[in-house]
Design a protein around this motif. Structure first.
Motif, PDB file in Angstrom:
ATOM      1  N   GLY A  25     -15.894 106.818  -5.397  1.00  0.00           N
ATOM      2  CA  GLY A  25     -15.431 105.720  -5.929  1.00  0.00           C
ATOM      3  C   GLY A  25     -14.074 105.596  -5.511  1.00  0.00           C
ATOM      4  N   HIS A  26     -13.574 104.169  -5.589  1.00  0.00           N
ATOM      5  CA  HIS A  26     -12.124 103.713  -5.126  1.00  0.00           C
ATOM      6  C   HIS A  26     -11.309 103.763  -6.297  1.00  0.00           C
ATOM      7  CE1 HIS A  26     -14.043 102.715  -1.614  1.00  0.00           C
ATOM      8  NE2 HIS A  26     -14.153 101.441  -1.600  1.00  0.00           N
ATOM      9  N   VAL A  50      -5.926 100.846 -14.216  1.00  0.00           N
ATOM     10  CA  VAL A  50      -6.913  99.909 -13.951  1.00  0.00           C
ATOM     11  C   VAL A  50      -7.593  99.284 -15.000  1.00  0.00           C
ATOM     12  CG1 VAL A  50      -9.161  99.435 -12.761  1.00  0.00           C
ATOM     13  CG2 VAL A  50      -7.218 100.439 -11.637  1.00  0.00           C
ATOM     14  N   PHE A  51      -8.140 100.326 -15.923  1.00  0.00           N
ATOM     15  CA  PHE A  51      -8.881 100.010 -17.328  1.00  0.00           C
ATOM     16  C   PHE A  51      -7.793 100.291 -18.361  1.00  0.00           C
ATOM     17  CE2 PHE A  51     -12.147 101.450 -14.397  1.00  0.00           C
ATOM     18  CZ  PHE A  51     -12.995 100.340 -14.366  1.00  0.00           C
ATOM     19  N   ILE A 147     -12.008  94.516 -17.636  1.00  0.00           N
ATOM     20  CA  ILE A 147     -11.058  94.048 -16.804  1.00  0.00           C
ATOM     21  C   ILE A 147     -10.970  92.622 -16.904  1.00  0.00           C
ATOM     22  CG2 ILE A 147     -10.168  93.693 -14.617  1.00  0.00           C
ATOM     23  CD1 ILE A 147     -11.321  96.422 -14.083  1.00  0.00           C
ATOM     24  N   PHE A 150     -12.660  89.743 -14.217  1.00  0.00           N
ATOM     25  CA  PHE A 150     -12.881  90.604 -12.992  1.00  0.00           C
ATOM     26  C   PHE A 150     -13.725  89.849 -11.916  1.00  0.00           C
ATOM     27  CE2 PHE A 150     -15.604  94.057 -11.567  1.00  0.00           C
ATOM     28  CZ  PHE A 150     -14.583  94.786 -10.982  1.00  0.00           C
ATOM     29  N   ASP A 209     -20.614  95.658 -10.874  1.00  0.00           N
ATOM     30  CA  ASP A 209     -20.157  96.663  -9.643  1.00  0.00           C
ATOM     31  C   ASP A 209     -21.367  97.226  -8.763  1.00  0.00           C
ATOM     32  OD1 ASP A 209     -18.695  98.050  -7.914  1.00  0.00           O
ATOM     33  OD2 ASP A 209     -17.685  99.380  -9.578  1.00  0.00           O
ATOM     34  N   ASN A 214     -23.767 103.150  -6.692  1.00  0.00           N
ATOM     35  CA  ASN A 214     -23.691 103.074  -8.098  1.00  0.00           C
ATOM     36  C   ASN A 214     -25.158 103.187  -8.697  1.00  0.00           C
ATOM     37  OD1 ASN A 214     -20.945 103.289  -8.694  1.00  0.00           O
ATOM     38  ND2 ASN A 214     -20.681 101.054  -8.630  1.00  0.00           N
ATOM     39  N   ASP A 229     -21.724 104.220 -13.417  1.00  0.00           N
ATOM     40  CA  ASP A 229     -20.432 103.439 -13.169  1.00  0.00           C
ATOM     41  C   ASP A 229     -20.445 102.399 -14.215  1.00  0.00           C
ATOM     42  OD1 ASP A 229     -18.131 102.777 -12.494  1.00  0.00           O
ATOM     43  OD2 ASP A 229     -18.309 102.618 -10.370  1.00  0.00           O
ATOM     44  N   THR A 232     -17.545  98.544 -15.730  1.00  0.00           N
ATOM     45  CA  THR A 232     -17.438  97.242 -15.755  1.00  0.00           C
ATOM     46  C   THR A 232     -18.644  96.566 -16.623  1.00  0.00           C
ATOM     47  OG1 THR A 232     -18.311  97.164 -13.319  1.00  0.00           O
ATOM     48  CG2 THR A 232     -15.673  96.950 -13.885  1.00  0.00           C
ATOM     49  N   GLU A 255     -18.426 100.180   4.438  1.00  0.00           N
ATOM     50  CA  GLU A 255     -17.208  99.150   4.078  1.00  0.00           C
ATOM     51  C   GLU A 255     -16.163  98.969   4.670  1.00  0.00           C
ATOM     52  OE1 GLU A 255     -16.796  98.171  -0.289  1.00  0.00           O
ATOM     53  OE2 GLU A 255     -15.643  99.831  -0.179  1.00  0.00           O
ATOM     54  N   CYS A 304     -14.428  90.250  -2.657  1.00  0.00           N
ATOM     55  CA  CYS A 304     -13.988  91.448  -2.262  1.00  0.00           C
ATOM     56  C   CYS A 304     -13.292  91.557  -0.950  1.00  0.00           C
ATOM     57  CB  CYS A 304     -15.172  92.341  -2.229  1.00  0.00           C
ATOM     58  SG  CYS A 304     -15.016  94.242  -2.523  1.00  0.00           S
ATOM     59  N   PHE A 308      -9.505  93.196  -1.112  1.00  0.00           N
ATOM     60  CA  PHE A 308      -8.671  94.122  -0.206  1.00  0.00           C
ATOM     61  C   PHE A 308      -7.515  93.583   0.416  1.00  0.00           C
ATOM     62  CE2 PHE A 308     -13.431  95.941  -0.186  1.00  0.00           C
ATOM     63  CZ  PHE A 308     -13.143  96.833  -0.885  1.00  0.00           C
ATOM     64  N   TYR A 318      -4.079  99.352  -5.735  1.00  0.00           N
ATOM     65  CA  TYR A 318      -5.258  99.337  -6.541  1.00  0.00           C
ATOM     66  C   TYR A 318      -6.183 100.231  -5.999  1.00  0.00           C
ATOM     67  CZ  TYR A 318      -9.003  97.402  -9.434  1.00  0.00           C
ATOM     68  OH  TYR A 318      -9.800  97.150 -10.447  1.00  0.00           O
TER      69      TYR A 318
HETATM   70  C1  GN1 Z   1     -14.177  99.535  -6.994  1.00  0.00           C
HETATM   71  O1  GN1 Z   1     -15.096 102.006  -8.598  1.00  0.00           O
HETATM   72  P1  GN1 Z   1     -16.107 101.683  -7.267  1.00  0.00           P
HETATM   73  O2  GN1 Z   1     -15.377 102.312  -6.121  1.00  0.00           O
HETATM   74  O3  GN1 Z   1     -17.457 101.811  -7.659  1.00  0.00           O
HETATM   75  C2  GN1 Z   1     -14.031  98.298  -7.620  1.00  0.00           C
HETATM   76  C3  GN1 Z   1     -15.332  97.310  -7.346  1.00  0.00           C
HETATM   77  C4  GN1 Z   1     -15.416  96.869  -5.760  1.00  0.00           C
HETATM   78  C5  GN1 Z   1     -15.294  98.313  -5.015  1.00  0.00           C
HETATM   79  C6  GN1 Z   1     -15.372  98.099  -3.569  1.00  0.00           C
HETATM   80  C7  GN1 Z   1     -13.344  98.596 -11.347  1.00  0.00           C
HETATM   81  O4  GN1 Z   1     -15.921 100.140  -7.198  1.00  0.00           O
HETATM   82  O5  GN1 Z   1     -15.030  96.106  -7.860  1.00  0.00           O
HETATM   83  O6  GN1 Z   1     -16.333  95.908  -5.417  1.00  0.00           O
HETATM   84  O7  GN1 Z   1     -14.583  99.267  -5.483  1.00  0.00           O
HETATM   85  N1  GN1 Z   1     -14.201  98.498  -9.070  1.00  0.00           N
HETATM   86  C8  GN1 Z   1     -13.073  98.045  -9.715  1.00  0.00           C
HETATM   87  O8  GN1 Z   1     -15.809  98.971  -2.724  1.00  0.00           O
HETATM   88  O9  GN1 Z   1     -12.279  97.309  -9.423  1.00  0.00           O
END
Ligand code: GN1
Ligand code: MG
Length: 359
Positions: A25-26, A50-51, A147, A150, A209, A214, A229, A232, A255, A304, A308, A318
């Motif tokens: 996860g990011h 973030v949250f 969020i 979002f 998400d 996920n 996950d 959201t 990605e 997205c 980025f 972020y």
């Molecule tokens: C984030 O948390 P993660 O890696 O599943 C992000 C998504 C983006 C994604 C891009 C809360 O998801 O909205 O699409 O990265 N989650 C949040 O890979 O911002």
């Protein structure tokens, strides 16, 4: 505080023996904890930058998983299962101000970063489609918006313009091409938000998400186990859930691939996903929702990419990165996918029409 000692705050079977980083996860950091009895758990930090409302977020997750457990006969492999803390809550805050929670580990499962077969991607679509169906009667007004704005693409562009204007990391000159690409599509980006505001698309409880990573599939049968996950899960558009899956999973590369010649939008993968998704929840979607599925795919990919790019301009505050310019690389893959979707626009709509005829 060490993460393995944090695990002891939860009601575990056995005592924690190992704690190793896992997941990609990011936003949140994830670890796998193994105890003295061999039982495995997932330990996760909740990124409170973030949250901002961790309590509200956890109340969402508690309520949503309870609802899903009822729909799945309490099968612990079919729905995420939260582990209570010793004092009976579902998360703990450490002295350094960080939040943690734990889940049962889903054994004998796989979590894919890329769709290696059309069937895996199809199965992930079934998982997200069923998820949507099972939450159709969940009281949306009890959920906190974890969020705000979002997937409000209009607001995402506002944040992008702010970042461009401030140019905090001094990078704007080195990504003019990407900035132009984003700006040329600003008007179209708001299309679904405006349809929602005009009452032409319904708000549903959605995941928001829906990346391939996920969802967990059974390691042997490759059939869906559970959607993960859930941070959201909140009111949103069905087309955005469809779209976010396409942006991530219907790409032939990862990605953050740097070699753009490897990045393509795959119509066969798109078709496989659409088949699984519409097969699972197509009957409950309105005509407008179905008609805007291709648009959902394009706009989630564009959004997205813009997110980025915004983060790259802001200096990577972020999305977590492991190398320099990773957010710019991520932005470029998204924009490449958007261009290819534009080239195959008629085909994308035709695929949906063909699938709907067979429902
Ligand atoms: C984030 O948390 P993660 O890696 O599943 C992000 C998504 C983006 C994604 C891009 C809360 O998801 O909205 O699409 O990265 N989650 C949040 O890979 O911002
Ligand atoms: Mg994730």
């Amino acid at each position: 505080m060490k993460v393995d000692s944090i695990a002891s705050a939860f009601r575990l079977e056995g005592t924690p023996v190992t704690c190793a980083p896992s997941g990609n996860g990011h936003i949140n950091k994830t670890f796998t904890v193994t105890t003295s009895t061999g039982h495995r758990y997932i330990l996760q930090t909740i990124n409170h930058h973030v949250f901002k409302d961790v309590e509200g977020l956890m109340n969402n997750v508690i309520a949503v998983t309870a609802h899903l457990h009822l729909c799945n006969d309490h099968d612990p492999r079919r729905v995420l299962t939260l582990i209570p803390t010793l004092d009976g809550t579902y998360y703990t805050k450490t002295n350094d101000g960080n939040y943690y929670r734990m889940f049962e580990y889903v054994e004998n499962s796989v979590c894919l970063e890329q769709a290696t077969t059309e069937n895996d991607f199809f199965q992930s679509a079934v998982a997200f489609g069923e998820f949507q169906n099972q939450l159709a009667d969940f009281p949306a007004d009890t959920l906190v918006e974890t969020i705000p704005h979002f997937h409000d693409t209009i607001d995402r562009y506002r944040l992008f313009r702010d970042a461009l204007h401030q140019n905090l990391a001094g990078r704007a000159d080195s990504c003019r091409k990407e900035i132009e690409f984003a700006l040329e599509r600003e008007e179209e980006a708001g299309k679904m938000v405006r349809m929602l505001q005009a009452g032409k698309l319904p708000l549903r409880v959605t995941h928001n998400d829906t990346k391939l990573n996920n969802v967990m599939l059974d390691a042997e049968t490759r059939t869906p186990l559970c959607v993960i996950d859930l941070d959201t899960v909140m009111p949103g558009l069905a087309g955005n859930d469809f779209g976010d899956s396409i942006r991530f999973g219907a790409s032939t590369a990862s990605e953050d691939e740097r070699d753009l010649s490897k990045v393509h939008f795959s119509l066969p993968l798109y078709r496989a996903y659409a088949k699984g998704f519409l097969g699972a929840c197509g009957k409950t979607l309105t005509r407008n929702e179905i008609d805007t599925l291709p648009l959902g795919a394009k706009l989630m990919t564009l959004e997205c990419g813009v997110r980025f790019l915004t983060d790259h301009l802001n200096g990577d505050t972020y999305f977590s990165i492991q190398r320099e310019n990773q957010n710019l690389d991520r932005c470029r893959t998204q924009f490449k996918l958007v261009s290819e979707m534009e080239e195959q626009w008629e085909d994308m709509a035709r695929v949906i029409r063909e699938i709907v005829k067979e429902l």
